[in-house]
Design a protein around this motif. Sequence first.
Motif, short mmCIF file in Angstrom:
data_model
loop_
_atom_site.label_atom_id
_atom_site.label_comp_id
_atom_site.label_asym_id
_atom_site.label_seq_id
_atom_site.Cartn_x
_atom_site.Cartn_y
_atom_site.Cartn_z
N PRO A 44 46.72 31.53 41.57
CA PRO A 44 46.45 32.54 40.54
C PRO A 44 47.56 32.62 39.49
O PRO A 44 48.70 32.25 39.76
N PHE A 45 47.16 33.11 38.33
CA PHE A 45 48.14 33.31 37.25
C PHE A 45 47.85 34.67 36.62
O PHE A 45 46.73 35.19 36.73
N PRO A 46 48.85 35.28 35.99
CA PRO A 46 48.61 36.60 35.39
C PRO A 46 47.75 36.48 34.12
O PRO A 46 47.91 35.54 33.34
N VAL A 47 46.84 37.43 33.95
CA VAL A 47 46.00 37.48 32.75
C VAL A 47 46.78 38.28 31.70
O VAL A 47 46.81 39.51 31.75
N GLY A 48 47.45 37.60 30.84
CA GLY A 48 48.29 38.26 29.83
C GLY A 48 49.65 38.60 30.43
O GLY A 48 49.96 38.23 31.57
N ARG A 49 50.41 39.31 29.64
CA ARG A 49 51.79 39.59 30.04
C ARG A 49 52.12 41.06 29.96
O ARG A 49 51.67 41.75 29.06
N LEU A 50 52.93 41.49 30.90
CA LEU A 50 53.62 42.76 30.77
C LEU A 50 55.10 42.40 30.70
O LEU A 50 55.53 41.44 31.36
N ASP A 51 55.86 43.13 29.92
CA ASP A 51 57.30 42.84 29.83
C ASP A 51 57.95 42.98 31.20
O ASP A 51 57.42 43.65 32.09
N LYS A 52 59.11 42.39 31.32
CA LYS A 52 59.84 42.42 32.59
C LYS A 52 60.04 43.86 33.09
O LYS A 52 59.92 44.16 34.27
N ASP A 53 60.32 44.78 32.16
CA ASP A 53 60.59 46.16 32.58
C ASP A 53 59.34 47.04 32.57
O ASP A 53 59.42 48.23 32.87
N THR A 54 58.18 46.49 32.23
CA THR A 54 56.94 47.27 32.25
C THR A 54 56.33 47.21 33.65
O THR A 54 56.37 46.17 34.30
N VAL A 55 55.77 48.34 34.07
CA VAL A 55 55.14 48.39 35.40
C VAL A 55 53.64 48.63 35.23
O VAL A 55 53.15 48.91 34.14
N THR A 103 44.30 35.93 38.34
CA THR A 103 43.12 35.18 38.74
C THR A 103 43.39 33.69 38.59
O THR A 103 44.42 33.29 38.01
N ASN A 104 42.47 32.88 39.09
CA ASN A 104 42.50 31.44 38.80
C ASN A 104 41.26 31.06 37.99
O ASN A 104 40.92 29.89 37.86
N ASP A 105 40.57 32.08 37.48
CA ASP A 105 39.36 31.89 36.68
C ASP A 105 39.77 31.84 35.20
O ASP A 105 39.88 32.87 34.53
N GLY A 106 39.99 30.63 34.73
CA GLY A 106 40.49 30.44 33.37
C GLY A 106 39.53 30.96 32.31
O GLY A 106 39.96 31.50 31.28
N GLU A 107 38.24 30.81 32.59
CA GLU A 107 37.24 31.24 31.61
C GLU A 107 37.31 32.76 31.41
O GLU A 107 37.29 33.26 30.29
N LEU A 108 37.40 33.48 32.54
CA LEU A 108 37.48 34.93 32.44
C LEU A 108 38.78 35.34 31.73
O LEU A 108 38.77 36.21 30.85
N ALA A 109 39.87 34.71 32.11
CA ALA A 109 41.16 35.05 31.50
C ALA A 109 41.08 34.86 29.99
O ALA A 109 41.52 35.71 29.22
N HIS A 110 40.50 33.76 29.58
CA HIS A 110 40.37 33.45 28.17
C HIS A 110 39.58 34.55 27.45
O HIS A 110 39.96 35.03 26.39
N LYS A 111 38.48 34.97 28.09
CA LYS A 111 37.63 36.02 27.51
C LYS A 111 38.42 37.32 27.36
O LYS A 111 38.37 37.97 26.33
N LEU A 112 39.10 37.70 28.43
CA LEU A 112 39.81 38.99 28.42
C LEU A 112 40.99 38.99 27.45
O LEU A 112 41.42 40.05 26.99
N LEU A 113 41.51 37.81 27.16
CA LEU A 113 42.68 37.75 26.28
C LEU A 113 42.31 37.48 24.82
O LEU A 113 43.15 37.57 23.93
N SER A 114 41.03 37.15 24.58
CA SER A 114 40.62 36.83 23.22
C SER A 114 40.74 38.06 22.31
O SER A 114 40.17 39.11 22.60
N PRO A 115 41.47 37.95 21.20
CA PRO A 115 41.61 39.10 20.30
C PRO A 115 40.27 39.60 19.79
O PRO A 115 40.09 40.79 19.52
N LYS A 116 39.31 38.67 19.70
CA LYS A 116 37.97 39.05 19.20
C LYS A 116 37.29 40.06 20.11
O LYS A 116 36.48 40.86 19.68
N LYS A 117 37.59 39.99 21.41
CA LYS A 117 36.91 40.86 22.38
C LYS A 117 37.45 42.30 22.35
O LYS A 117 36.86 43.20 22.92
N LYS A 118 38.60 42.48 21.74
CA LYS A 118 39.21 43.81 21.62
C LYS A 118 39.22 44.57 22.96
O LYS A 118 38.75 45.71 23.06
N VAL A 119 39.70 43.89 23.97
CA VAL A 119 39.75 44.48 25.32
C VAL A 119 40.74 45.65 25.34
O VAL A 119 41.91 45.48 24.98
#
Length: 239
Positions: free
Chosen positions: A96-107, A113-129
């Motif tokens: 698995p890999f993290p979907v997007g990033r939180l800063d080191k000091d953010t909790v 996930t290991n679902d690249g397609e979903l990660a891509h969807k959730l991170l797409s700026p167009k989707k305005k998640v």
Amino acid sequence: MRADKFLAGQGIYTRKEVKDFFKKKKVTINGEIVTDGSVHIDEKSDIIMLDNNIVTYQKYVYLMMNKPAGYISATEDAKDPTVIDLLPEEYMHFHPFPVGRLDKDTVGLLLLTNDGELAHKLLSPKKKVPKIYLAKVEKEINDKDIKAFKEGIYIPEGDYTTMPGNLEIVEKGDNPLCKVTICEGKFHQVKRMFEKRNNKVLFLKRITFAGLNLDEKLAEGQVRQLTDHELKIIGKEKA
Ligand code: URA
């Protein structure tokens, strides 16, 4: 992979339960009873049965983590520990890999996930998640700050103006606590938005991501698989 890790990785049974299944001769591999969970299987071709039911190979994993401070949202880092270092071993074979990033000091809420397609969807700026954060800040919040968040704030470091966000005071005080909703995920975005309002984030926690709410029962550093209901929320029906 090890047979016991395979069964525990389904996310249905605890490691203790899995150990018990082997002891009680409830597990077969290609028709043979196996009592030693450490035996290696090929999860893609071997037939593993538990109580006479085939345990199907799970291709994808979807994990909710309550990220603690001090960890990098990446799969590896030369200097600091990463969120992957916090994962129980039974999830490692999914890579698995993290979907997007939180800063080191953010909790707070981090999806892995290991679902690249979903990660891509959730991170797409167009989707305005949408993402919701709780932020403790240094100075008072005023109506002008709320308006600025709503209108978008110019970030010179990235030469962009943020999309409309929502800023709400949760608790007044010397260091007010506020709720920030944004629909994009630019580098240090929340911190930079406050910075441009001459304020400073002292503490940042993500509580919602893509409609998923952080499970407050998860202690910092803990992780669990998403429930069927949560999978539906992110557009994933369990096969
Ligand atoms: N905004 C930030 O500034 N940091 C984060 O970790 C997430 C959003």
